[in-house]
Design a protein around this motif. Structure first.
Motif, short mmCIF file in Angstrom:
data_model
loop_
_atom_site.label_atom_id
_atom_site.label_comp_id
_atom_site.label_asym_id
_atom_site.label_seq_id
_atom_site.Cartn_x
_atom_site.Cartn_y
_atom_site.Cartn_z
N TRP A 50 -4.97 16.67 3.46
CA TRP A 50 -3.54 16.34 3.43
C TRP A 50 -3.29 15.81 1.97
CZ3 TRP A 50 0.73 15.75 6.73
CH2 TRP A 50 0.61 16.22 8.05
N GLU A 94 -2.87 19.14 -0.12
CA GLU A 94 -1.41 19.68 0.14
C GLU A 94 -0.23 19.15 -0.27
OE1 GLU A 94 -1.44 22.96 1.34
OE2 GLU A 94 -3.53 22.92 1.00
N LEU A 105 2.27 22.81 5.42
CA LEU A 105 3.10 21.81 5.48
C LEU A 105 4.62 22.15 5.07
CD1 LEU A 105 1.13 18.96 3.56
CD2 LEU A 105 1.30 19.34 6.06
N TRP A 154 3.87 20.49 10.37
CA TRP A 154 2.53 21.15 9.80
C TRP A 154 2.13 22.20 10.78
CZ3 TRP A 154 2.02 15.99 11.58
CH2 TRP A 154 1.14 15.71 12.68
N LYS A 196 3.24 17.87 16.14
CA LYS A 196 2.72 18.09 14.64
C LYS A 196 3.86 17.94 13.81
CE LYS A 196 -0.69 21.48 16.07
NZ LYS A 196 -1.43 22.84 15.52
N ARG A 197 4.14 16.56 13.64
CA ARG A 197 5.41 16.11 12.53
C ARG A 197 5.15 14.72 12.14
NH1 ARG A 197 11.16 16.25 15.64
NH2 ARG A 197 10.86 14.35 16.80
N LEU A 219 -3.75 23.06 5.28
CA LEU A 219 -2.69 22.86 6.21
C LEU A 219 -1.58 23.62 5.56
CD1 LEU A 219 -3.06 18.97 6.52
CD2 LEU A 219 -3.24 20.61 8.34
#
Length: 107
Positions: A2, A5, A69, A58, A38-39, A67
């Motif tokens: 994370w 990214e 994003l 994501w 997924k947010r 990832l």
């Protein structure tokens, strides 16, 4: 990862928005982590009466360890014009939260 990214998004898409967006980082409200959807969702007060909704979607790509994003904002500028100062602030706030590790305020 994370942190990597988010840093890449800030470098690639927000250099021109950094100055205007820095002041909004403190205005990004509680971060709602929704892993099943997924947010991550938040709100940021802008010039409108109601706060704008910010969402970081994501995707996990099995062919790529990185990832994917996608930050979004409900402000008029982000609607078709691309990244805005609110998504800059949101992305910067998320980067700080993931850097905080166990002290993160993600709920």
């Amino acid at each position: 990862n994370w942190q990597q990214e988010l840093a890449q998004i800030l470098r690639e898409h927000y250099d021109e928005l950094r100055r205007g967006g820095q002041g909004y980082v403190a205005l990004v409200r509680e971060l709602e982590y929704e892993p099943a959807r997924k947010r991550i969702v938040s709100r940021c007060q802008g010039s409108a009466r109601q706060p704008y909704t910010l969402t970081m979607f994501w995707e996990d790509d099995p062919r790529d360890p990185d990832l994917l994003l996608q930050p979004t904002c409900t402000c008029p500028y982000a609607d078709g014009a691309g990244p805005c100062k609110h998504t800059y602030a949101f992305t910067a706030r998320l980067q700080r939260e993931f850097s905080a590790g166990a002290n993160s305020k993600l709920v």
